[in-house]
Design a protein around this motif. Structure first.
Motif, PDB file in Angstrom:
ATOM      1  N   UNK A 184      14.343  17.410  50.923  1.00 12.90           N
ATOM      2  CA  UNK A 184      15.381  18.219  51.339  1.00 12.90           C
ATOM      3  C   UNK A 184      15.121  19.707  51.052  1.00 12.90           C
ATOM      4  N   UNK A 185      15.326  20.537  52.086  1.00 15.00           N
ATOM      5  CA  UNK A 185      14.915  22.007  52.022  1.00 15.00           C
ATOM      6  C   UNK A 185      15.780  22.787  51.116  1.00 15.00           C
ATOM      7  N   UNK A 186      16.828  22.093  50.745  1.00 16.78           N
ATOM      8  CA  UNK A 186      17.487  22.654  49.534  1.00 16.78           C
ATOM      9  C   UNK A 186      16.859  22.781  48.260  1.00 16.78           C
ATOM     10  N   UNK A 187      16.263  21.615  47.997  1.00 15.41           N
ATOM     11  CA  UNK A 187      15.747  21.416  46.525  1.00 15.41           C
ATOM     12  C   UNK A 187      14.608  22.282  46.163  1.00 15.41           C
ATOM     13  N   UNK A 188      13.810  22.955  46.822  1.00 11.06           N
ATOM     14  CA  UNK A 188      12.861  23.976  46.506  1.00 11.06           C
ATOM     15  C   UNK A 188      13.461  25.061  45.671  1.00 11.06           C
ATOM     16  N   UNK A 189      14.770  25.149  45.844  1.00 14.17           N
ATOM     17  CA  UNK A 189      15.568  26.173  45.279  1.00 14.17           C
ATOM     18  C   UNK A 189      15.548  25.707  43.725  1.00 14.17           C
ATOM     19  N   UNK A 190      15.516  24.679  43.563  1.00 11.97           N
ATOM     20  CA  UNK A 190      15.638  24.098  42.038  1.00 11.97           C
ATOM     21  C   UNK A 190      14.211  23.547  41.682  1.00 11.97           C
ATOM     22  N   UNK A 191      13.119  24.002  42.293  1.00 15.15           N
ATOM     23  CA  UNK A 191      11.873  23.613  42.031  1.00 15.15           C
ATOM     24  C   UNK A 191      11.509  23.692  40.498  1.00 15.15           C
ATOM     25  N   UNK A 192      11.891  24.493  39.846  1.00 14.80           N
ATOM     26  CA  UNK A 192      11.225  24.997  38.615  1.00 14.80           C
ATOM     27  C   UNK A 192      12.055  23.922  37.486  1.00 14.80           C
ATOM     28  N   UNK A 193      13.307  23.726  37.611  1.00 19.82           N
ATOM     29  CA  UNK A 193      14.038  22.684  37.105  1.00 19.82           C
ATOM     30  C   UNK A 193      13.699  21.382  37.233  1.00 19.82           C
ATOM     31  N   UNK A 194      13.515  20.996  38.605  1.00 19.88           N
ATOM     32  CA  UNK A 194      13.000  19.670  38.745  1.00 19.88           C
ATOM     33  C   UNK A 194      11.503  19.437  38.202  1.00 19.88           C
ATOM     34  N   UNK A 195      10.729  20.243  38.215  1.00 17.74           N
ATOM     35  CA  UNK A 195       9.387  20.204  37.629  1.00 17.74           C
ATOM     36  C   UNK A 195       9.358  20.109  36.045  1.00 17.74           C
ATOM     37  N   UNK A 196      10.505  20.841  35.467  1.00 19.53           N
ATOM     38  CA  UNK A 196      10.756  20.874  33.838  1.00 19.53           C
ATOM     39  C   UNK A 196      11.050  19.527  33.406  1.00 19.53           C
ATOM     40  N   UNK A 197      12.115  18.989  34.369  1.00 18.09           N
ATOM     41  CA  UNK A 197      12.644  17.401  34.013  1.00 18.09           C
ATOM     42  C   UNK A 197      11.454  16.485  34.353  1.00 18.09           C
ATOM     43  N   UNK A 198      10.681  16.590  35.387  1.00 19.75           N
ATOM     44  CA  UNK A 198       9.783  15.656  35.806  1.00 19.75           C
ATOM     45  C   UNK A 198       8.397  15.524  34.906  1.00 19.75           C
ATOM     46  N   UNK A 199       8.172  16.795  34.253  1.00 20.48           N
ATOM     47  CA  UNK A 199       7.016  16.913  33.449  1.00 20.48           C
ATOM     48  C   UNK A 199       5.683  17.421  34.370  1.00 20.48           C
ATOM     49  N   UNK A 200       4.734  18.051  33.673  1.00 20.84           N
ATOM     50  CA  UNK A 200       3.605  18.325  34.307  1.00 20.84           C
ATOM     51  C   UNK A 200       2.858  17.587  34.832  1.00 20.84           C
ATOM     52  N   UNK A 201       2.752  16.320  34.459  1.00 18.76           N
ATOM     53  CA  UNK A 201       1.947  15.232  35.056  1.00 18.76           C
ATOM     54  C   UNK A 201       2.408  14.813  36.706  1.00 18.76           C
ATOM     55  N   UNK A 202       3.448  15.244  37.049  1.00 19.28           N
ATOM     56  CA  UNK A 202       3.922  14.896  38.214  1.00 19.28           C
ATOM     57  C   UNK A 202       3.919  16.296  39.052  1.00 19.28           C
ATOM     58  N   UNK A 203       3.218  16.211  40.303  1.00 17.08           N
ATOM     59  CA  UNK A 203       2.987  17.619  41.012  1.00 17.08           C
ATOM     60  C   UNK A 203       4.216  17.463  42.233  1.00 17.08           C
ATOM     61  N   UNK A 204       4.970  18.389  42.173  1.00 20.55           N
ATOM     62  CA  UNK A 204       6.032  18.485  43.073  1.00 20.55           C
ATOM     63  C   UNK A 204       5.748  19.120  44.554  1.00 20.55           C
ATOM     64  N   UNK A 205       6.035  18.483  45.424  1.00 20.27           N
ATOM     65  CA  UNK A 205       5.611  18.937  46.781  1.00 20.27           C
ATOM     66  C   UNK A 205       6.956  19.539  47.468  1.00 20.27           C
ATOM     67  N   UNK A 206       6.636  20.785  48.148  1.00 22.64           N
ATOM     68  CA  UNK A 206       7.738  21.240  49.261  1.00 22.64           C
ATOM     69  C   UNK A 206       7.084  21.113  50.369  1.00 22.64           C
TER      70      UNK A 206
END
Length: 268
Positions: A184-206
């Motif tokens: 969802x193109x809204x979600x990158x606005x939360x990318x830092x928080x999502x990355x923090x929750x998922x952890x560094x071992x998961x790559x977050x793709x926009x």
């Protein structure tokens, strides 16, 4: 060609795609329309999403756009094929570019997808991923609380972290995926928080970067790129509060936005 690129979204989320278009195509003018009055699209019936999307497209076609970007995953899932048949200009969605980017990134062939109810129910991402690589394992999850939070401008802080952590718990507890598509193109606005929750071992793709690359390639192939010189002035429309939209746009895009105009669509 001195015509603008049209970008449509259910609200402010498509600004994440618009930002990348501005970065990669600095000479091109954008006309952006966010349907904030009727956002979110995710819980709405397919027929309603199609109607609202067509109304936005009709509005932008009157602005003589040369290419349309559907910067909304739900609208892409439900209307991309229809609009490609209906319109004589190129139409780009955000799902295929996001899927390609994730497949380039994953190491263990296990990809998570988060999105609105409409996008997740449509199975557009699993279909797109499997059309490229049949051995990909896809774990998808609807996160209906994200879009209303972003539209209110709640992007960081305790509330944002709590909502993201609670919503992503089913994916995080499995500890399987190594790549997560923000579907969802809204979600990158939360990318830092999502990355923090998922952890560094998961790559977050926009999908924004890959979508902009596809737009650039199509404009070049069809000789539609603007090659002159001008001070590029982008135009922003919203169906809801221009003040709220302008605040989030300025915060996210980090560019001066002189005005946000109100768009009056057929059924708003």
């Amino acid at each position: 060609m001195d015509q603008p690129i049209g970008v449509i979204d259910s609200g402010v989320g498509g600004l994440t795609v618009a930002s990348e278009l501005m970065r990669q195509l600095p000479k091109e003018q954008l006309i952006y329309l966010g349907d904030t009055l009727r956002c979110p699209y995710g819980p709405r019936p397919k027929e309603e999403v199609i109607q609202y999307t067509l109304e936005m497209v009709d509005f932008l076609m009157k602005k003589n756009i040369k290419l349309l970007v559907i910067a909304c995953n739900t609208a892409t899932a439900f209307t991309l094929d229809l609009l490609r048949e209906k319109l004589t200009i190129p139409v780009i969605g955000v799902i295929q570019p996001g899927a390609r980017a994730a497949i380039k990134t994953t190491q263990n062939m296990k990809i998570g997808v988060i999105g609105t109810e409409g996008t997740i129910t449509s199975k557009a991402y699993p279909d797109a991923l499997h059309s490229i690589h049949s051995d990909i394992n896809v774990y998808d999850l609807a996160c209906p609380r994200f879009v209303p939070m972003v539209e209110k401008g709640v992007l960081t802080g305790e509330e944002a972290y709590r909502v993201v952590e609670e919503s992503l718990q089913p994916l995080k507890s499995e500890k399987i995926i190594d790549t997560l598509i923000l579907g969802c193109t809204h979600y990158p606005l939360l990318k830092d928080t999502i990355q923090s929750v998922m952890g560094e071992e998961v790559t977050v793709i926009s999908s924004g970067e890959e979508t902009a690359r596809e737009v650039s390639a199509i404009l070049g192939y069809q000789a539609l790129l603007y090659e002159g010189e001008r001070a590029t002035k982008h135009v922003f429309y919203t169906t809801g509060s221009s003040e709220v939209f302008a605040h989030i746009a300025k915060q996210w895009l980090d560019i001066p936005i002189a005005t946000v105009e109100t768009a009056y669509l057929i059924s708003t």
